[in-house]
Scaffold this active site. Structure first.
Site, PDB file in Angstrom:
ATOM      1  N   ASP A  63      -0.531  32.022 -30.473  1.00 62.51           N
ATOM      2  CA  ASP A  63       0.476  30.973 -30.430  1.00 62.51           C
ATOM      3  C   ASP A  63      -0.154  29.798 -29.696  1.00 62.51           C
ATOM      4  OD1 ASP A  63       2.550  29.240 -29.876  1.00 62.51           O
ATOM      5  OD2 ASP A  63       3.870  30.749 -29.008  1.00 62.51           O
ATOM      6  N   SER A 143      -2.861  13.374 -39.408  1.00 64.56           N
ATOM      7  CA  SER A 143      -2.085  13.177 -40.630  1.00 64.56           C
ATOM      8  C   SER A 143      -2.003  11.688 -40.912  1.00 64.56           C
ATOM      9  CB  SER A 143      -0.673  13.743 -40.447  1.00 64.56           C
ATOM     10  OG  SER A 143       0.193  13.370 -41.507  1.00 64.56           O
ATOM     11  N   TYR A 156       7.724  14.358 -35.813  1.00 63.20           N
ATOM     12  CA  TYR A 156       6.437  14.813 -36.358  1.00 63.20           C
ATOM     13  C   TYR A 156       5.407  13.684 -36.274  1.00 63.20           C
ATOM     14  CZ  TYR A 156       2.995  16.303 -39.871  1.00 63.20           C
ATOM     15  OH  TYR A 156       1.837  16.631 -40.522  1.00 63.20           O
ATOM     16  N   LYS A 160       1.670  13.286 -34.203  1.00 63.28           N
ATOM     17  CA  LYS A 160       0.394  12.983 -34.856  1.00 63.28           C
ATOM     18  C   LYS A 160      -0.214  11.691 -34.328  1.00 63.28           C
ATOM     19  CE  LYS A 160       0.275  16.694 -37.297  1.00 63.28           C
ATOM     20  NZ  LYS A 160      -0.747  17.740 -37.036  1.00 63.28           N
TER      21      LYS A 160
END
Length: 260
Positions: A63, A143, A156, A160
């Protein structure tokens, strides 16, 4: 134990999708692979595929939001495969929701995996590389969402953008030790993550299933969705000696979707 000429890479999130493709591409490049994922059921299959290519593999449940588990994954890779040359912080998740609906538990989960997971990977790899006194490469999953913010993907995107910052700062801090740090920035990749993004966008916006995915793909200059192998080919370059003079960069490989 690996031979002195064998390079060793550790890939997080290696059980499926982009992580699997990276592992298999690096195996074809001659790497032995340490494979880590929070879902161990996919790792054994990827390990078998690596071994079928004639390379060694080692698997470990990890993890990445847990710093101790990331450090242990690096230690296990070195113990079983002899050393570490390339650390690929690939594991990540997406969340689709309006910013106004974000709750502390949602934010903490994605920060723990996408941001802290990369930070712990940088720390663990740098410690190993310095102990080996031979430099090394750290490669992070970023990304196009690290270059441009998108509605319903705001948290999100924030993680990034933060990976880009970590990549630049780590590159500057670790250059003296011969350690390079770069990131790869995919676009719309045909993986389970994008299936889930599309499903959630349909739920939030009322769009039909597949509509959001098709809209994004329709804006790609090369006219098709990205494949995991497209991403893996670029990571192969970043892992190679050809990228030895490159550091601190977060490069888009998206088929022509975002331009900077």
């Amino acid at each position: 134990m690996s031979t002195p000429t064998t390079r060793i890479a550790l890939v997080t999130g290696a059980g499926q999708g982009i992580g699997r493709a990276i592992a298999l591409r690096l195996a074809r490049d001659g790497f032995d692979l340490a494979l880590a994922d929070i879902k161990p059921e996919g790792l054994e299959q990827v390990a078998a595929e690596v071994q079928a290519l004639g390379r060694k593999s080692q698997v470990q449940r990890c993890d990445v939001s847990d710093r101790s588990q990331v450090f242990d994954a690096v230690a296990q890779a070195r113990e079983h495969l002899g050393r570490l040359d390339v650390m690929i912080n690939n594991a990540g998740i997406a969340q689709v929701a309006p910013l106004l609906d974000a709750r502390p538990e949602d934010v903490q989960r994605i920060l723990g995996i996408n941001l802290q997971g990369v930070l712990w990977g940088i720390q663990a790899a740098a410690e190993a590389f310095k102990a080996q006194q031979g430099g090394g490469k750290i490669i992070n999953a970023c990304s196009i969402a690290g270059h441009e913010g998108y509605p319903l993907l705001g948290i999100y995107c924030a993680t990034k953008f933060a990976v880009r910052a970590l990549t630049q700062a780590a590159a500057k801090e670790l250059a003296h030790a011969g350690i390079t740090v770069n990131s790869y920035c995919p676009g719309v990749v045909g993986t389970d993550m994008w299936v889930e993004i599309d499903r959630r966008m349909a739920e939030v916006t009322g769009a039909r299933l597949g509509e959001s995915y098709d809209r994004f793909v329709g804006n790609i200059a090369l006219g098709r969705a990205e494949t995991p192998d497209d991403v893996a080919a670029f990571v192969s370059y970043l892992s190679s000696p050809d990228a030895n003079y490159m550091t601190g960069q977060s490069v888009m490989i998206d088929g022509g979707l975002v331009y900077r």
